[in-house]
Motif scaffolding. Structure first.
Motif, PDB file in Angstrom:
ATOM      1  N   THR A 284       0.905  -1.264  -0.100  1.00  0.00           N
ATOM      2  CA  THR A 284      -0.150  -0.089   0.107  1.00  0.00           C
ATOM      3  C   THR A 284       0.901   1.081   0.030  1.00  0.00           C
ATOM      4  O   THR A 284       0.112   2.387   0.139  1.00  0.00           O
ATOM      5  CB  THR A 284      -0.925   0.066   1.045  1.00  0.00           C
ATOM      6  OG1 THR A 284      -0.202  -0.129   2.398  1.00  0.00           O
ATOM      7  CG2 THR A 284      -1.951  -1.139   1.292  1.00  0.00           C
ATOM      8  N   LEU A 296      -6.678   0.297   7.394  1.00  0.00           N
ATOM      9  CA  LEU A 296      -5.664  -0.956   7.281  1.00  0.00           C
ATOM     10  C   LEU A 296      -5.981  -1.553   8.315  1.00  0.00           C
ATOM     11  O   LEU A 296      -6.244  -0.997   9.492  1.00  0.00           O
ATOM     12  CB  LEU A 296      -4.298  -0.717   7.200  1.00  0.00           C
ATOM     13  CG  LEU A 296      -3.668   0.186   6.001  1.00  0.00           C
ATOM     14  CD1 LEU A 296      -2.332   0.278   5.944  1.00  0.00           C
ATOM     15  CD2 LEU A 296      -4.251  -0.210   4.587  1.00  0.00           C
ATOM     16  N   ILE A 302      -5.482  -3.813   3.437  1.00  0.00           N
ATOM     17  CA  ILE A 302      -6.731  -2.914   3.737  1.00  0.00           C
ATOM     18  C   ILE A 302      -8.027  -3.696   4.301  1.00  0.00           C
ATOM     19  O   ILE A 302      -8.354  -4.661   3.836  1.00  0.00           O
ATOM     20  CB  ILE A 302      -7.325  -2.487   2.338  1.00  0.00           C
ATOM     21  CG1 ILE A 302      -6.015  -1.703   1.568  1.00  0.00           C
ATOM     22  CG2 ILE A 302      -8.358  -1.624   2.033  1.00  0.00           C
ATOM     23  CD1 ILE A 302      -6.163  -1.141   0.175  1.00  0.00           C
ATOM     24  N   THR A 310     -14.491  -0.992   1.453  1.00  0.00           N
ATOM     25  CA  THR A 310     -13.483  -0.410   2.571  1.00  0.00           C
ATOM     26  C   THR A 310     -14.410   0.557   3.578  1.00  0.00           C
ATOM     27  O   THR A 310     -15.626   0.765   3.384  1.00  0.00           O
ATOM     28  CB  THR A 310     -12.341   0.431   2.070  1.00  0.00           C
ATOM     29  OG1 THR A 310     -13.120   1.495   1.254  1.00  0.00           O
ATOM     30  CG2 THR A 310     -11.774  -0.263   0.825  1.00  0.00           C
TER      31      THR A 310
END
Ligand code: FAD
Ligand code: NAD
Length: 480
Positions: A284, A296, A302, A310
Protein backbone atom coordinates in the motif's frame (compact mmCIF):
# COMPACT_ATOMS: atom_id res chain seq x y z
CA UNK A 1 -11.29 20.33 -14.59
CA UNK A 2 -10.33 16.84 -13.49
CA UNK A 3 -11.39 13.93 -15.71
CA UNK A 4 -14.41 12.07 -14.27
CA UNK A 5 -14.96 8.29 -14.46
CA UNK A 6 -17.62 5.93 -13.14
CA UNK A 7 -14.85 3.60 -11.93
CA UNK A 8 -11.12 4.01 -11.41
CA UNK A 9 -9.14 0.85 -10.66
CA UNK A 10 -5.65 1.20 -9.16
CA UNK A 11 -3.52 -1.82 -10.09
CA UNK A 12 -3.84 -4.09 -13.12
CA UNK A 13 -2.95 -7.48 -11.63
CA UNK A 14 -5.49 -10.31 -11.95
CA UNK A 15 -7.74 -8.56 -9.41
CA UNK A 16 -7.62 -5.07 -10.96
CA UNK A 17 -7.64 -5.86 -14.68
CA UNK A 18 -10.57 -8.26 -14.33
CA UNK A 19 -12.52 -5.67 -12.29
CA UNK A 20 -11.82 -3.03 -14.95
CA UNK A 21 -12.93 -5.25 -17.83
CA UNK A 22 -16.12 -6.37 -16.05
CA UNK A 23 -16.98 -2.76 -15.09
CA UNK A 24 -16.51 -1.61 -18.69
CA UNK A 25 -18.60 -4.55 -19.96
CA UNK A 26 -21.39 -3.31 -17.71
CA UNK A 27 -21.30 0.08 -19.43
CA UNK A 28 -19.32 1.97 -16.78
CA UNK A 29 -16.73 4.53 -17.89
CA UNK A 30 -13.61 2.88 -16.48
CA UNK A 31 -9.90 3.68 -16.13
CA UNK A 32 -7.19 1.35 -14.83
CA UNK A 33 -3.97 2.84 -13.47
CA UNK A 34 -0.79 0.73 -13.47
CA UNK A 35 2.73 1.70 -12.44
CA UNK A 36 4.62 -1.49 -13.50
CA UNK A 37 7.32 -0.84 -16.14
CA UNK A 38 9.27 -3.31 -18.24
CA UNK A 39 13.07 -3.17 -18.56
CA UNK A 40 12.69 -0.53 -21.30
CA UNK A 41 10.58 1.69 -19.04
CA UNK A 42 7.32 0.95 -20.87
CA UNK A 43 4.14 0.51 -18.81
CA UNK A 44 2.84 -3.06 -18.63
CA UNK A 45 -0.30 -4.60 -17.20
CA UNK A 46 -0.77 -7.92 -15.42
CA UNK A 47 0.82 -7.28 -12.02
CA UNK A 48 2.66 -9.97 -10.11
CA UNK A 49 0.71 -12.82 -11.70
CA UNK A 50 1.67 -12.17 -15.31
CA UNK A 51 5.06 -10.53 -14.86
CA UNK A 52 6.80 -12.33 -11.97
CA UNK A 53 4.32 -14.84 -10.55
CA UNK A 54 1.87 -17.45 -11.82
CA UNK A 55 2.71 -17.33 -15.52
CA UNK A 56 6.54 -17.12 -15.58
CA UNK A 57 6.82 -19.71 -12.78
CA UNK A 58 4.58 -22.11 -14.70
CA UNK A 59 6.60 -21.53 -17.89
CA UNK A 60 9.78 -22.59 -16.04
CA UNK A 61 7.99 -25.49 -14.35
CA UNK A 62 6.91 -26.77 -17.76
CA UNK A 63 10.37 -26.33 -19.34
CA UNK A 64 12.12 -28.06 -16.45
CA UNK A 65 9.56 -30.87 -16.45
CA UNK A 66 10.17 -31.51 -20.15
CA UNK A 67 13.92 -31.59 -19.49
CA UNK A 68 13.45 -34.06 -16.65
CA UNK A 69 11.16 -36.22 -18.81
CA UNK A 70 13.62 -36.30 -21.69
CA UNK A 71 16.59 -36.96 -19.44
CA UNK A 72 15.25 -39.39 -16.87
CA UNK A 73 11.72 -40.56 -17.60
CA UNK A 74 11.59 -41.61 -21.23
CA UNK A 75 13.93 -44.57 -21.15
CA UNK A 76 11.25 -46.62 -19.37
CA UNK A 77 9.06 -46.16 -22.46
CA UNK A 78 11.82 -47.49 -24.70
CA UNK A 79 12.73 -44.01 -25.94
CA UNK A 80 16.39 -43.07 -25.95
CA UNK A 81 17.16 -39.40 -26.17
CA UNK A 82 20.96 -39.39 -26.12
CA UNK A 83 22.62 -36.65 -24.11
CA UNK A 84 20.07 -34.09 -22.95
CA UNK A 85 21.28 -30.57 -22.21
CA UNK A 86 19.58 -27.43 -20.94
CA UNK A 87 20.20 -23.96 -22.39
CA UNK A 88 19.13 -21.82 -19.43
CA UNK A 89 19.22 -18.43 -21.24
CA UNK A 90 16.99 -19.93 -23.98
CA UNK A 91 14.57 -21.24 -21.33
CA UNK A 92 14.44 -17.79 -19.68
CA UNK A 93 13.96 -16.11 -23.06
CA UNK A 94 10.97 -18.37 -23.77
CA UNK A 95 9.50 -17.46 -20.37
CA UNK A 96 10.00 -13.73 -21.09
CA UNK A 97 8.26 -14.10 -24.47
CA UNK A 98 5.26 -15.73 -22.78
CA UNK A 99 5.09 -12.94 -20.19
CA UNK A 100 5.19 -10.30 -22.94
CA UNK A 101 2.47 -12.08 -24.91
CA UNK A 102 0.17 -12.40 -21.89
CA UNK A 103 0.59 -8.84 -20.60
CA UNK A 104 0.17 -7.52 -24.15
CA UNK A 105 -3.06 -9.53 -24.23
CA UNK A 106 -4.45 -7.43 -21.39
CA UNK A 107 -3.68 -4.22 -23.27
CA UNK A 108 -5.70 -5.71 -26.15
CA UNK A 109 -8.59 -6.63 -23.85
CA UNK A 110 -8.61 -3.13 -22.35
CA UNK A 111 -8.81 -1.64 -25.84
CA UNK A 112 -11.59 -4.02 -26.93
CA UNK A 113 -13.62 -3.23 -23.80
CA UNK A 114 -12.87 0.51 -23.90
CA UNK A 115 -11.04 0.57 -20.56
CA UNK A 116 -8.77 3.65 -20.40
CA UNK A 117 -5.34 2.25 -19.57
CA UNK A 118 -3.25 4.82 -17.68
CA UNK A 119 0.40 4.04 -16.98
CA UNK A 120 1.69 5.68 -13.80
CA UNK A 121 0.98 5.78 -10.08
CA UNK A 122 -2.42 6.30 -8.49
CA UNK A 123 -2.97 7.74 -5.02
CA UNK A 124 -6.38 7.84 -3.40
CA UNK A 125 -7.33 11.26 -2.05
CA UNK A 126 -10.39 12.18 0.02
CA UNK A 127 -13.76 12.20 -1.74
CA UNK A 128 -12.95 9.48 -4.33
CA UNK A 129 -10.44 11.69 -6.09
CA UNK A 130 -7.26 10.08 -7.41
CA UNK A 131 -3.92 11.79 -7.92
CA UNK A 132 -2.35 10.32 -11.04
CA UNK A 133 1.40 10.63 -11.64
CA UNK A 134 2.15 9.54 -15.20
CA UNK A 135 5.37 7.69 -16.06
CA UNK A 136 6.80 10.98 -17.38
CA UNK A 137 6.18 12.63 -13.99
CA UNK A 138 3.14 14.72 -15.02
CA UNK A 139 0.61 14.95 -12.18
CA UNK A 140 -3.15 15.26 -12.68
CA UNK A 141 -6.29 14.75 -10.64
CA UNK A 142 -9.02 12.29 -11.60
CA UNK A 143 -12.44 11.73 -10.06
CA UNK A 144 -14.71 8.72 -9.87
CA UNK A 145 -18.01 7.58 -8.36
CA UNK A 146 -16.21 4.41 -7.31
CA UNK A 147 -12.55 3.58 -6.78
CA UNK A 148 -11.27 -0.01 -6.64
CA UNK A 149 -7.90 -0.53 -4.91
CA UNK A 150 -6.02 -3.56 -6.26
CA UNK A 151 -2.42 -2.77 -5.41
CA UNK A 152 -1.41 -6.38 -4.67
CA UNK A 153 1.47 -7.70 -2.63
CA UNK A 154 5.27 -7.97 -2.52
CA UNK A 155 7.64 -10.58 -1.03
CA UNK A 156 8.27 -10.45 2.72
CA UNK A 157 11.91 -9.56 3.49
CA UNK A 158 13.77 -10.95 6.52
CA UNK A 159 16.72 -9.12 8.08
CA UNK A 160 18.87 -12.26 8.46
CA UNK A 161 18.83 -12.86 4.70
CA UNK A 162 18.81 -9.50 2.86
CA UNK A 163 18.14 -9.84 -0.86
CA UNK A 164 21.09 -8.58 -2.94
CA UNK A 165 19.74 -9.91 -6.27
CA UNK A 166 23.11 -11.54 -6.89
CA UNK A 167 23.44 -14.47 -4.49
CA UNK A 168 20.39 -13.95 -2.29
CA UNK A 169 17.19 -13.48 -4.29
CA UNK A 170 13.44 -13.41 -3.78
CA UNK A 171 10.89 -15.18 -6.02
CA UNK A 172 11.45 -12.62 -8.79
CA UNK A 173 15.21 -13.19 -8.86
CA UNK A 174 14.69 -16.96 -8.85
CA UNK A 175 12.93 -16.63 -12.23
CA UNK A 176 16.05 -15.05 -13.76
CA UNK A 177 19.06 -17.30 -13.01
CA UNK A 178 21.37 -17.44 -16.03
CA UNK A 179 22.74 -20.88 -15.15
CA UNK A 180 21.79 -23.80 -12.91
CA UNK A 181 23.15 -23.20 -9.40
CA UNK A 182 24.97 -26.26 -8.15
CA UNK A 183 23.81 -25.76 -4.56
CA UNK A 184 20.51 -23.95 -4.04
CA UNK A 185 19.17 -22.94 -0.64
CA UNK A 186 15.51 -22.07 -0.13
CA UNK A 187 14.25 -20.33 3.01
CA UNK A 188 10.57 -21.33 3.44
CA UNK A 189 9.16 -24.63 2.17
CA UNK A 190 5.85 -23.03 1.13
CA UNK A 191 4.27 -22.79 -2.30
CA UNK A 192 7.00 -20.72 -3.94
CA UNK A 193 9.81 -22.69 -2.30
CA UNK A 194 8.40 -25.97 -3.59
CA UNK A 195 7.56 -24.72 -7.09
CA UNK A 196 10.81 -22.83 -7.77
CA UNK A 197 12.85 -25.38 -5.79
CA UNK A 198 11.41 -28.04 -8.12
CA UNK A 199 12.33 -26.05 -11.24
CA UNK A 200 16.01 -25.82 -10.35
CA UNK A 201 16.18 -29.28 -8.77
CA UNK A 202 14.93 -30.87 -12.01
CA UNK A 203 17.64 -28.99 -13.89
CA UNK A 204 20.34 -30.38 -11.59
CA UNK A 205 20.61 -28.17 -8.49
CA UNK A 206 21.04 -29.81 -5.13
CA UNK A 207 18.17 -28.10 -3.29
CA UNK A 208 17.85 -27.70 0.48
CA UNK A 209 14.61 -26.13 1.83
CA UNK A 210 14.87 -24.70 5.35
CA UNK A 211 11.40 -24.42 6.88
CA UNK A 212 10.71 -22.80 10.27
CA UNK A 213 7.50 -24.72 11.04
CA UNK A 214 7.54 -28.23 12.46
CA UNK A 215 4.82 -29.40 10.07
CA UNK A 216 5.05 -29.43 6.29
CA UNK A 217 2.46 -27.35 4.37
CA UNK A 218 0.75 -26.65 7.68
CA UNK A 219 -2.44 -25.19 6.14
CA UNK A 220 -3.06 -28.25 3.98
CA UNK A 221 -4.73 -31.53 4.81
CA UNK A 222 -1.90 -33.27 6.66
CA UNK A 223 -2.41 -36.70 5.10
CA UNK A 224 -1.92 -35.14 1.67
CA UNK A 225 0.95 -32.98 2.96
CA UNK A 226 2.77 -36.07 4.29
CA UNK A 227 2.33 -37.91 1.00
CA UNK A 228 3.54 -34.82 -0.88
CA UNK A 229 6.66 -34.56 1.26
CA UNK A 230 7.43 -38.22 0.63
CA UNK A 231 7.11 -37.78 -3.15
CA UNK A 232 9.13 -34.53 -3.30
CA UNK A 233 11.85 -35.99 -1.09
CA UNK A 234 12.08 -38.98 -3.44
CA UNK A 235 12.55 -36.47 -6.27
CA UNK A 236 15.58 -35.00 -4.50
CA UNK A 237 14.26 -31.98 -2.56
CA UNK A 238 15.94 -31.94 0.86
CA UNK A 239 13.16 -30.50 3.06
CA UNK A 240 14.28 -29.72 6.61
CA UNK A 241 11.55 -28.75 9.09
CA UNK A 242 11.89 -26.80 12.37
CA UNK A 243 14.92 -24.92 10.99
CA UNK A 244 15.40 -21.30 12.03
CA UNK A 245 17.77 -19.25 9.92
CA UNK A 246 19.82 -17.02 12.19
CA UNK A 247 22.18 -15.40 9.70
CA UNK A 248 23.69 -15.32 6.23
CA UNK A 249 27.09 -14.23 5.01
CA UNK A 250 27.75 -13.62 1.33
CA UNK A 251 31.34 -14.60 0.49
CA UNK A 252 32.04 -13.77 -3.14
CA UNK A 253 29.78 -15.94 -5.26
CA UNK A 254 28.39 -18.05 -2.43
CA UNK A 255 26.45 -17.60 0.76
CA UNK A 256 26.92 -19.30 4.10
CA UNK A 257 23.63 -19.79 5.93
CA UNK A 258 23.56 -20.36 9.68
CA UNK A 259 20.50 -21.97 11.21
CA UNK A 260 19.34 -23.92 14.22
CA UNK A 261 18.02 -27.36 13.34
CA UNK A 262 15.18 -29.43 14.77
CA UNK A 263 17.34 -30.40 17.78
CA UNK A 264 18.27 -26.77 18.47
CA UNK A 265 21.84 -27.34 17.22
CA UNK A 266 23.54 -24.62 15.19
CA UNK A 267 24.29 -25.71 11.61
CA UNK A 268 25.80 -24.05 8.55
CA UNK A 269 25.23 -24.75 4.88
CA UNK A 270 26.85 -23.10 1.87
CA UNK A 271 24.90 -22.34 -1.31
CA UNK A 272 25.57 -20.76 -4.71
CA UNK A 273 22.13 -19.11 -4.64
CA UNK A 274 19.62 -18.60 -1.86
CA UNK A 275 15.92 -17.95 -2.47
CA UNK A 276 14.01 -16.18 0.30
CA UNK A 277 10.32 -17.09 0.02
CA UNK A 278 8.74 -16.72 3.43
CA UNK A 279 5.41 -15.24 2.33
CA UNK A 280 4.09 -12.03 0.78
CA UNK A 281 2.76 -8.86 2.35
CA UNK A 282 0.13 -6.38 1.16
CA UNK A 283 1.48 -3.42 -0.82
CA UNK A 284 0.00 0.00 0.00
CA UNK A 285 3.06 2.28 -0.17
CA UNK A 286 2.11 5.67 -1.64
CA UNK A 287 -1.45 4.46 -2.31
CA UNK A 288 -3.46 6.27 0.35
CA UNK A 289 -3.52 9.91 1.41
CA UNK A 290 -3.86 10.50 5.17
CA UNK A 291 -7.43 11.78 4.82
CA UNK A 292 -8.82 9.25 2.28
CA UNK A 293 -10.76 7.38 4.96
CA UNK A 294 -9.47 3.88 4.13
CA UNK A 295 -8.37 1.84 7.17
CA UNK A 296 -5.74 -0.88 7.29
CA UNK A 297 -5.92 -3.82 9.69
CA UNK A 298 -3.16 -4.91 12.09
CA UNK A 299 -1.42 -6.93 9.33
CA UNK A 300 -1.32 -3.95 6.93
CA UNK A 301 -4.14 -5.34 4.75
CA UNK A 302 -6.80 -2.89 3.58
CA UNK A 303 -9.78 -3.56 5.83
CA UNK A 304 -12.86 -4.71 3.88
CA UNK A 305 -16.16 -6.48 4.61
CA UNK A 306 -17.41 -9.60 2.78
CA UNK A 307 -18.39 -7.47 -0.21
CA UNK A 308 -14.93 -5.84 -0.45
CA UNK A 309 -16.18 -2.40 0.70
CA UNK A 310 -13.56 -0.40 2.59
CA UNK A 311 -14.23 2.03 5.42
CA UNK A 312 -14.54 4.88 2.86
CA UNK A 313 -17.86 5.09 0.96
CA UNK A 314 -17.49 4.23 -2.74
CA UNK A 315 -14.00 2.81 -2.23
CA UNK A 316 -13.50 -0.94 -2.64
CA UNK A 317 -10.41 -3.15 -2.31
CA UNK A 318 -9.70 -6.57 -3.81
CA UNK A 319 -6.99 -9.17 -4.33
CA UNK A 320 -3.79 -9.69 -2.34
CA UNK A 321 -4.13 -6.33 -0.59
CA UNK A 322 -7.16 -7.61 1.38
CA UNK A 323 -7.81 -10.62 3.65
CA UNK A 324 -8.08 -14.15 2.28
CA UNK A 325 -5.70 -16.37 0.32
CA UNK A 326 -3.19 -14.58 -1.90
CA UNK A 327 -4.33 -16.27 -5.09
CA UNK A 328 -4.87 -14.77 -8.54
CA UNK A 329 -8.31 -16.34 -9.04
CA UNK A 330 -9.55 -15.17 -5.62
CA UNK A 331 -8.70 -11.57 -6.57
CA UNK A 332 -10.27 -11.91 -10.02
CA UNK A 333 -13.55 -13.18 -8.57
CA UNK A 334 -13.57 -10.29 -6.10
CA UNK A 335 -13.04 -7.96 -9.06
CA UNK A 336 -16.08 -9.35 -10.84
CA UNK A 337 -18.18 -9.18 -7.67
CA UNK A 338 -17.26 -5.54 -6.99
CA UNK A 339 -17.78 -4.40 -10.60
CA UNK A 340 -21.23 -6.04 -10.64
CA UNK A 341 -22.13 -4.55 -7.24
CA UNK A 342 -21.16 -1.08 -8.54
CA UNK A 343 -23.45 -1.71 -11.54
CA UNK A 344 -26.33 -2.47 -9.16
CA UNK A 345 -26.25 -6.27 -9.25
CA UNK A 346 -26.13 -8.38 -6.06
CA UNK A 347 -23.54 -11.15 -6.53
CA UNK A 348 -21.80 -12.84 -3.60
CA UNK A 349 -18.48 -14.66 -3.56
CA UNK A 350 -18.33 -18.08 -1.93
CA UNK A 351 -15.06 -17.85 0.00
CA UNK A 352 -15.53 -21.46 1.21
CA UNK A 353 -14.90 -22.90 -2.25
CA UNK A 354 -11.63 -21.44 -3.54
CA UNK A 355 -9.33 -24.06 -5.08
CA UNK A 356 -5.65 -23.95 -4.21
CA UNK A 357 -2.96 -25.61 -6.33
CA UNK A 358 0.77 -26.18 -5.93
CA UNK A 359 2.29 -26.85 -9.34
CA UNK A 360 4.89 -29.41 -8.37
CA UNK A 361 4.91 -32.72 -10.21
CA UNK A 362 2.63 -34.31 -9.30
CA UNK A 363 0.41 -31.33 -8.53
CA UNK A 364 -1.13 -30.78 -5.11
CA UNK A 365 -4.64 -29.33 -5.11
CA UNK A 366 -7.35 -28.74 -2.57
CA UNK A 367 -10.76 -27.19 -2.12
CA UNK A 368 -12.93 -26.80 0.97
CA UNK A 369 -12.18 -27.98 4.48
CA UNK A 370 -9.25 -30.16 5.54
CA UNK A 371 -9.74 -33.10 7.92
CA UNK A 372 -7.94 -31.07 10.62
CA UNK A 373 -10.39 -28.15 10.16
CA UNK A 374 -13.42 -30.46 10.37
CA UNK A 375 -12.06 -32.01 13.55
CA UNK A 376 -11.45 -28.57 15.07
CA UNK A 377 -14.98 -27.45 14.06
CA UNK A 378 -16.48 -30.59 15.62
CA UNK A 379 -18.17 -31.35 12.27
CA UNK A 380 -19.09 -35.06 11.84
CA UNK A 381 -17.56 -36.36 8.61
CA UNK A 382 -16.79 -39.43 6.54
CA UNK A 383 -13.60 -39.74 4.55
CA UNK A 384 -12.85 -41.56 1.30
CA UNK A 385 -9.28 -42.00 0.05
CA UNK A 386 -8.31 -43.54 -3.26
CA UNK A 387 -4.71 -44.03 -4.50
CA UNK A 388 -3.71 -43.37 -8.12
CA UNK A 389 -1.82 -46.68 -8.13
CA UNK A 390 -5.21 -48.39 -8.55
CA UNK A 391 -6.13 -46.21 -11.57
CA UNK A 392 -5.29 -47.81 -14.92
CA UNK A 393 -4.65 -44.54 -16.73
CA UNK A 394 -2.26 -43.38 -14.00
CA UNK A 395 -0.28 -46.62 -14.10
CA UNK A 396 -0.17 -46.55 -17.92
CA UNK A 397 1.11 -42.96 -17.83
CA UNK A 398 3.71 -43.70 -15.14
CA UNK A 399 1.88 -41.19 -12.90
CA UNK A 400 0.73 -43.48 -10.12
CA UNK A 401 2.07 -41.51 -7.12
CA UNK A 402 -0.49 -39.87 -4.87
CA UNK A 403 -4.15 -40.06 -3.93
CA UNK A 404 -7.53 -38.34 -3.85
CA UNK A 405 -9.09 -37.69 -0.45
CA UNK A 406 -12.71 -36.64 -0.16
CA UNK A 407 -14.48 -35.46 2.98
CA UNK A 408 -18.26 -35.41 3.30
CA UNK A 409 -20.69 -34.60 6.10
CA UNK A 410 -21.46 -37.77 8.10
CA UNK A 411 -25.21 -37.11 8.16
CA UNK A 412 -26.00 -35.27 4.91
CA UNK A 413 -23.14 -36.71 2.79
CA UNK A 414 -22.57 -33.17 1.40
CA UNK A 415 -18.99 -32.83 0.10
CA UNK A 416 -17.04 -30.57 2.46
CA UNK A 417 -13.55 -30.85 1.01
CA UNK A 418 -11.32 -32.59 -1.50
CA UNK A 419 -7.53 -32.86 -1.36
CA UNK A 420 -5.39 -34.36 -4.07
CA UNK A 421 -1.76 -35.06 -4.75
CA UNK A 422 -1.42 -36.69 -8.13
CA UNK A 423 -1.58 -36.28 -11.89
CA UNK A 424 -3.69 -33.33 -13.15
CA UNK A 425 -4.72 -32.58 -9.56
CA UNK A 426 -5.44 -28.94 -10.55
CA UNK A 427 -8.09 -29.98 -13.07
CA UNK A 428 -9.51 -32.81 -10.97
CA UNK A 429 -10.07 -30.57 -7.96
CA UNK A 430 -11.90 -28.09 -10.16
CA UNK A 431 -14.52 -30.72 -11.01
CA UNK A 432 -15.11 -31.24 -7.30
CA UNK A 433 -15.31 -27.46 -6.76
CA UNK A 434 -18.13 -27.31 -9.34
CA UNK A 435 -19.92 -30.19 -7.61
CA UNK A 436 -19.53 -28.43 -4.24
CA UNK A 437 -20.96 -25.18 -5.66
CA UNK A 438 -24.07 -27.16 -6.53
CA UNK A 439 -24.25 -28.70 -3.05
CA UNK A 440 -23.32 -32.17 -4.27
CA UNK A 441 -23.17 -35.21 -2.02
CA UNK A 442 -20.37 -37.77 -2.27
CA UNK A 443 -23.02 -40.18 -3.52
CA UNK A 444 -23.90 -37.75 -6.39
CA UNK A 445 -20.27 -37.79 -7.55
CA UNK A 446 -20.10 -41.57 -7.10
CA UNK A 447 -23.23 -41.97 -9.28
CA UNK A 448 -21.83 -39.77 -12.08
CA UNK A 449 -20.47 -41.62 -15.11
CA UNK A 450 -16.73 -40.93 -15.54
CA UNK A 451 -14.85 -41.72 -18.75
CA UNK A 452 -12.44 -44.66 -18.68
CA UNK A 453 -9.50 -44.70 -18.50
CA UNK A 454 -9.02 -41.26 -16.93
CA UNK A 455 -7.20 -39.82 -13.93
CA UNK A 456 -10.59 -38.46 -12.85
CA UNK A 457 -11.78 -41.97 -12.01
CA UNK A 458 -9.81 -41.51 -8.78
CA UNK A 459 -12.25 -38.71 -7.84
CA UNK A 460 -15.24 -41.00 -8.44
CA UNK A 461 -13.64 -43.84 -6.46
CA UNK A 462 -12.76 -41.52 -3.55
CA UNK A 463 -16.39 -40.32 -3.54
CA UNK A 464 -17.57 -43.94 -3.51
CA UNK A 465 -15.06 -44.75 -0.75
CA UNK A 466 -16.68 -42.09 1.48
CA UNK A 467 -19.59 -44.48 1.91
CA UNK A 468 -17.62 -47.71 1.67
CA UNK A 469 -18.54 -48.42 -1.98
CA UNK A 470 -15.22 -48.09 -3.82
CA UNK A 471 -14.97 -50.75 -6.51
CA UNK A 472 -11.27 -50.94 -7.30
CA UNK A 473 -9.93 -51.33 -3.75
CA UNK A 474 -11.11 -52.97 -0.55
CA UNK A 475 -13.23 -50.55 1.53
CA UNK A 476 -12.22 -49.75 5.08
CA UNK A 477 -15.83 -49.66 6.18
CA UNK A 478 -18.46 -51.63 4.29
CA UNK A 479 -21.96 -50.33 3.78
CA UNK A 480 -24.73 -51.80 1.70
P1 FAD B 1 -0.77 -7.99 -8.12
O1 FAD B 1 -0.76 -9.06 -9.13
O2 FAD B 1 0.37 -7.88 -7.19
O3 FAD B 1 -0.96 -6.63 -8.92
C1 FAD B 1 -0.99 -5.39 -8.27
C2 FAD B 1 -0.62 -4.33 -9.28
O4 FAD B 1 -0.88 -3.06 -8.74
C3 FAD B 1 0.85 -4.36 -9.68
O5 FAD B 1 0.96 -4.40 -11.06
C4 FAD B 1 1.39 -3.04 -9.12
O6 FAD B 1 2.41 -2.48 -9.93
C5 FAD B 1 0.15 -2.17 -9.14
N1 FAD B 1 0.17 -1.06 -8.19
C6 FAD B 1 0.41 -1.11 -6.86
N2 FAD B 1 0.28 0.13 -6.32
C7 FAD B 1 -0.02 0.96 -7.33
C8 FAD B 1 -0.27 2.36 -7.42
N3 FAD B 1 -0.26 3.13 -6.34
N4 FAD B 1 -0.54 2.89 -8.63
C9 FAD B 1 -0.57 2.10 -9.76
N5 FAD B 1 -0.35 0.79 -9.73
C10 FAD B 1 -0.09 0.22 -8.53
N6 FAD B 1 -1.42 -17.35 -7.60
C11 FAD B 1 -2.21 -18.29 -8.14
O7 FAD B 1 -3.43 -18.23 -7.99
N7 FAD B 1 -1.67 -19.33 -8.88
C12 FAD B 1 -0.35 -19.44 -9.08
O8 FAD B 1 0.10 -20.38 -9.74
C13 FAD B 1 0.51 -18.46 -8.51
N8 FAD B 1 1.84 -18.54 -8.70
C14 FAD B 1 2.64 -17.55 -8.18
C15 FAD B 1 4.01 -17.66 -8.35
C16 FAD B 1 4.86 -16.69 -7.82
C17 FAD B 1 6.35 -16.82 -8.05
C18 FAD B 1 4.31 -15.59 -7.11
C19 FAD B 1 5.20 -14.52 -6.57
C20 FAD B 1 2.94 -15.48 -6.91
C21 FAD B 1 2.10 -16.47 -7.43
N9 FAD B 1 0.72 -16.43 -7.24
C22 FAD B 1 -0.08 -17.40 -7.77
C23 FAD B 1 0.08 -15.34 -6.49
C24 FAD B 1 -0.52 -14.31 -7.47
O9 FAD B 1 0.48 -13.84 -8.32
C25 FAD B 1 -1.17 -13.18 -6.70
O10 FAD B 1 -2.13 -13.71 -5.80
C26 FAD B 1 -1.86 -12.21 -7.63
O11 FAD B 1 -0.98 -11.68 -8.58
C27 FAD B 1 -2.50 -11.07 -6.84
O12 FAD B 1 -3.21 -10.26 -7.73
P2 FAD B 1 -3.50 -8.73 -7.40
O13 FAD B 1 -4.15 -8.19 -8.63
O14 FAD B 1 -4.20 -8.62 -6.12
O15 FAD B 1 -2.07 -8.06 -7.18
P1 NAD C 1 3.94 -19.41 1.83
O1 NAD C 1 3.16 -18.79 2.92
O2 NAD C 1 3.29 -20.37 0.94
O3 NAD C 1 5.20 -20.16 2.44
C1 NAD C 1 6.14 -19.51 3.22
C2 NAD C 1 6.80 -20.55 4.10
O4 NAD C 1 7.90 -19.94 4.72
C3 NAD C 1 5.89 -21.08 5.19
O5 NAD C 1 5.92 -22.48 5.20
C4 NAD C 1 6.48 -20.48 6.46
O6 NAD C 1 6.30 -21.32 7.58
C5 NAD C 1 7.94 -20.36 6.09
N1 NAD C 1 8.67 -19.33 6.81
C6 NAD C 1 8.26 -18.11 7.21
N2 NAD C 1 9.28 -17.45 7.81
C7 NAD C 1 10.35 -18.27 7.79
C8 NAD C 1 11.70 -18.16 8.26
N3 NAD C 1 12.14 -17.05 8.84
N4 NAD C 1 12.51 -19.22 8.05
C9 NAD C 1 12.08 -20.35 7.45
N5 NAD C 1 10.82 -20.50 7.01
C10 NAD C 1 9.96 -19.48 7.16
O7 NAD C 1 4.58 -18.18 1.03
P2 NAD C 1 5.37 -18.15 -0.33
O8 NAD C 1 5.81 -19.50 -0.73
O9 NAD C 1 6.38 -17.07 -0.17
O10 NAD C 1 4.27 -17.66 -1.33
C11 NAD C 1 3.59 -16.41 -1.09
C12 NAD C 1 2.17 -16.48 -1.54
O11 NAD C 1 2.11 -16.46 -2.95
C13 NAD C 1 1.49 -17.77 -1.12
O12 NAD C 1 0.87 -17.59 0.13
C14 NAD C 1 0.48 -17.99 -2.18
O13 NAD C 1 -0.73 -17.40 -1.79
C15 NAD C 1 1.03 -17.25 -3.38
N6 NAD C 1 1.51 -18.24 -4.39
C16 NAD C 1 0.62 -19.12 -4.89
C17 NAD C 1 1.05 -20.07 -5.79
C18 NAD C 1 0.06 -21.04 -6.34
O14 NAD C 1 -1.13 -20.82 -6.18
N7 NAD C 1 0.49 -22.11 -7.01
C19 NAD C 1 2.38 -20.14 -6.16
C20 NAD C 1 3.26 -19.25 -5.60
C21 NAD C 1 2.81 -18.29 -4.71
Amino acid sequence: MSEKYDVIVIGSGPAGYVAAIRAAQLGLKTACIEKWQDSAGKGVNGGTCLNVGCIPSKALLDSSHKYHDAKDAMSGHGISTGTVTIDVPAMIKRKDKIVKQMSGGIAGLFKANKVSSLYGTGKLLAGRKVEFTALDGAVSELEADNVILASGSVPVAIPMAPVDNEVIVDSTGALEFDSVPERLGVIGAGVIGLELGSVWSRLGSKVVCLEAMDSFLAMMDQQIAKETKKILTKQGLDIRLSCRVTGTEVKGKEVVVTYTDVDGKEQTETFDKLIVCVGRRPFTEGLLSGDCGVNLDERGLIYVNDLCSTSAPGVWAIGDVVRGPMLAHKGSEEGVMVAERIAGQKPLLNYDIIPNVIYTHPEVASVGKTEEQLKADGEPYNVGVFPFVAIGRAVAADEADGMVKMLAHAETDRVLGCHIVGPSASDLVQSVAIAMEFGSSAEDIGMTVFGHPTFSEAVKEAALAVNGHAIHMPNRKRKK
